[in-house]
Design a protein around this motif. Structure first.
Motif, short mmCIF file in Angstrom:
data_model
loop_
_atom_site.label_atom_id
_atom_site.label_comp_id
_atom_site.label_asym_id
_atom_site.label_seq_id
_atom_site.Cartn_x
_atom_site.Cartn_y
_atom_site.Cartn_z
N ARG A 195 -0.18 2.31 -6.23
CA ARG A 195 -1.47 2.80 -7.31
C ARG A 195 -2.15 2.01 -7.70
O ARG A 195 -2.21 1.18 -8.40
N ALA A 211 1.02 -0.89 0.02
CA ALA A 211 -0.68 -0.11 -0.14
C ALA A 211 0.62 1.47 0.39
O ALA A 211 0.00 2.16 0.18
N SER A 212 2.02 0.93 0.83
CA SER A 212 2.83 2.08 0.65
C SER A 212 3.47 2.62 -0.78
O SER A 212 4.22 3.70 -0.91
N TRP A 238 -4.67 0.43 -6.55
CA TRP A 238 -5.41 -1.40 -5.75
C TRP A 238 -6.48 -0.99 -5.33
O TRP A 238 -6.92 -0.60 -4.09
N TYR A 292 3.45 1.56 -9.10
CA TYR A 292 4.08 1.21 -8.08
C TYR A 292 4.74 3.23 -8.47
O TYR A 292 4.77 3.48 -9.44
N TYR A 302 4.06 8.66 -2.17
CA TYR A 302 3.59 8.85 -0.52
C TYR A 302 4.48 8.64 0.30
O TYR A 302 4.29 9.21 1.32
N PRO A 356 -1.33 -3.65 -6.63
CA PRO A 356 -1.65 -2.21 -6.81
C PRO A 356 -0.85 -2.36 -7.85
O PRO A 356 -0.53 -3.50 -8.96
N SER A 389 -6.63 8.10 3.82
CA SER A 389 -5.80 8.30 2.73
C SER A 389 -4.74 6.78 3.22
O SER A 389 -3.81 7.37 4.29
N ASN A 438 -2.79 5.23 1.73
CA ASN A 438 -1.70 5.00 1.00
C ASN A 438 0.26 6.20 1.94
O ASN A 438 0.71 5.43 2.30
N GLU A 439 -0.61 6.83 2.48
CA GLU A 439 -0.11 8.39 3.27
C GLU A 439 0.48 6.87 5.24
O GLU A 439 1.57 6.81 5.16
#
Length: 572
Positions: free
Chosen positions: A338, A334-335, A340, A349, A353, A346, A537, A539-540
């Motif tokens: 994109r 997740a970090s 996903w 990549y 983030y 995902p 958010s 991913n952050e």
């Protein structure tokens, strides 16, 4: 003829002697002042608030109202059942892992001994986020089941009490493992050999000799597992579980609208403190019923497993580690991922983030390391002298000091956070601001929360230093601080470092207490993770989680090299 009085020594020597007596007394007084102000007073304040009405009159009406509310009673029952269930599951896993690591020899044993430490040091908030990415309703597992088997309705793996139990179990089973490993390593093998000589089989020896002798370590670990689960509100909230005491305490305090709900949040926090104290006293009384000490210690030989036994041990530990590391896979993907959404992994990549949380909003990382560093400084200044008092003196109040240090481990973070809000929300004389309006309150509460780890690490090392070394230094004039600096400290620095490092890492991952006290600009990494996730958010939040996991992994390597199995002593 006038007789001259015998010369009693140089005035400077007398002055130094007086200073040698005054300075330790002053130091002990400052330690007690610190604990009274930042531990005893906040807890006393929240208990007073719970037992008083709006006018400040003592009353039981708040608890009567709690007892009449079916939702709160259900939350209490759910919290107790969740705590007991987590203790049961972590006990099974923790005992099994500890026994394999201490008593058996198989391929990869050293690697597994390292890997089992990571879940407990990694933040639980990060773990629950990782589970939602992989095992959530739209997570990797459900998407793959839909693609491969035509699943039309996602399986609920994690949302609900069963999910909280799963997450807490995989996060906390090392707590049992560490304490049992420490206890197993101290069992005199002659006891088991004596049982074997009279015909006791392996299982009988395990049940009647080995496991009972691990009781002190196990009870300490089980108590911490229960309290940790009992006080965690972030994990249940992420998984949609609100009918738990910790969750209700948090939600009632932060809503800022209904005074009744705010008061009930205080009552729930006080109840959690009271239950923690009761559980702590009960655990210590239970352990004190019998004597578990051994007359001698010697290294217990490991039994080399057969190929079938090795296959079973490696398979069990690998499956457990795989399940435990699922959250880290989810957070890592997740970090950097994109797109996903309704896909197993995902579709693209990126490092965007990480750029956002490191470059654009570095406050989370800077604040966390600053507060944790200051907290560790306080832990060393206060904790090492406490360890010395416990290990080297018979001062009045020594047992009370030990009890307070142990109590800190049992007090839920949710309760201590709310206690600080209630206790220090007034203008300080000469300052013009409340302590809760100053960022320094965060290092202070982190120092209180993590003080026991520094104390335990230092105390364990002090027990290994024989008094004769300090007595020899004193015989040639090196007393007090000089003796400690030149003789004791060089011999205990490993324990101090391990305890301090553990205090640092756990300060970085603290969420329960700091969420109540963080204001704009003060946010730590865990506050950032929670805020980003709540705001959508994820991913952050995952990027911040990866940073915490990396710090935890490095810390585990250092701790494992310096302390090894002795690390369990910090929890007992």
């Amino acid at each position: 003829m006038t007789r001259l009085a015998p010369y009693s020594g140089h005035p400077a020597s007398a002055s130094a002697s007086r200073a040698g007596r005054v300075m330790p007394a002053l130091g002990v007084g400052l330690i007690w002042l610190f604990l009274l102000v930042f531990l005893v007073y906040p807890l006393a304040r929240i208990l007073y608030d719970a037992f008083s009405d709006e006018a400040g009159r003592l009353t039981l009406a708040n608890f009567v109202e709690f007892a009449r509310d079916r939702f709160y009673l259900r939350s209490l029952v759910n919290s107790l059942l969740l705590g007991i269930g987590t203790v049961a599951t972590t006990s099974v896993l923790g005992f099994a892992v500890a026994f394999l690591l201490v008593r058996c020899d198989f391929v990869g044993r050293n690697l597994f001994s390292y890997l089992t430490l990571i879940p407990i040091i990694s933040p639980p908030l990060v773990g629950v986020l990782g589970f939602t990415f992989i095992m959530g309703r739209a997570g990797t597992v459900n998407v793959l089941l839909e693609d491969w088997f035509g699943l039309t309705r996602p399986i609920n793996f994690v949302y609900g009490l069963h999910g909280v139990l799963l997450v807490e179990t995989l996060h906390l089973f090392p707590m049992i493992t560490l304490n049992v490993v420490d206890a197993l390593a101290k069992i005199d093998p002659a006891l088991e050999e004596a049982a074997e000589s009279v015909g006791a089989r392996r299982w009988t020896r395990l049940v009647t000799i080995t496991l009972p002798l691990t009781t002190p370590g196990y009870v300490a670990g089980a108590l911490l597992v229960f309290i940790w689960t009992f006080s965690d509100f972030a994990t249940p909230l992420v998984l949609g579980v609100h009918d738990l005491l910790a969750s209700q305490a948090y939600l009632n305090i932060v809503q800022f609208v209904d005074r009744r709900l705010f008061r009930m949040g205080i009552v729930i926090s006080a109840l959690m403190v009271a239950l923690a104290v009761v559980f702590l006293i009960a655990a210590r009384r239970y352990v004190a019923i019998k004597d578990y000490s051994s007359l001698s210690y010697s290294k217990v030989p490991r039994r080399r497993l057969s190929w079938l036994g090795q296959t079973g041990a490696i398979g069990f530990l690998s499956a457990l580690m795989l399940l435990s590391f699922i959250p880290y896979l989810g957070v890592a993907l997740a970090s950097v991922g994109r797109g996903w959404s309704l896909t197993p992994f995902p579709v693209r990549y990126t490092l965007h983030y990480f750029e956002r949380v490191i470059v654009e909003t570095p406050k989370y990382i800077v604040n966390s390391f600053l507060y944790a560093g200051l907290a560790v400084g306080v832990c060393i200044v206060v904790g090492v002298p406490i360890a010395w008092i416990l290990a080297r003196t018979r001062l009045p109040g020594r047992d009370t000091l030990d009890g307070l240090n142990t109590l800190i481990l049992a007090i839920p973070g949710t309760a201590i956070g709310i206690a600080y809000v209630r206790a220090f929300h007034f203008e300080l004389p000469g300052v013009g601001y409340a302590l809760t309006s100053l960022w320094i309150v965060l290092p202070l509460i982190l120092a209180i929360r993590r003080l026991p780890y520094t104390v335990r690490g230092s105390y364990a090392s002090l027990l290994l230093v024989h008094r004769s070394m300090e007595e020899a230094a004193a015989s040639v004039g090196a007393r007090g601080w000089r003796s400690f600096r030149d003789i004791t400290l060089p011999l205990i620095w490993r324990g101090v470092l391990v305890g301090s490092l553990f205090s640092f890492v756990t300060s970085l991952q603290e969420a329960s207490a700091v969420l109540f006290l963080s204001l704009g600009g003060w946010e730590t990494i865990t506050v950032g993770i929670f805020s980003f996730y709540i705001a959508g958010s994820a991913n952050e939040a995952a990027a911040l989680g990866v940073i915490l996991i990396a710090v935890a992994a490095v810390s585990v390597i250092v701790i494992n090299r310096l302390a090894g199995t002795r690390m369990g002593g910090m929890f007992g």
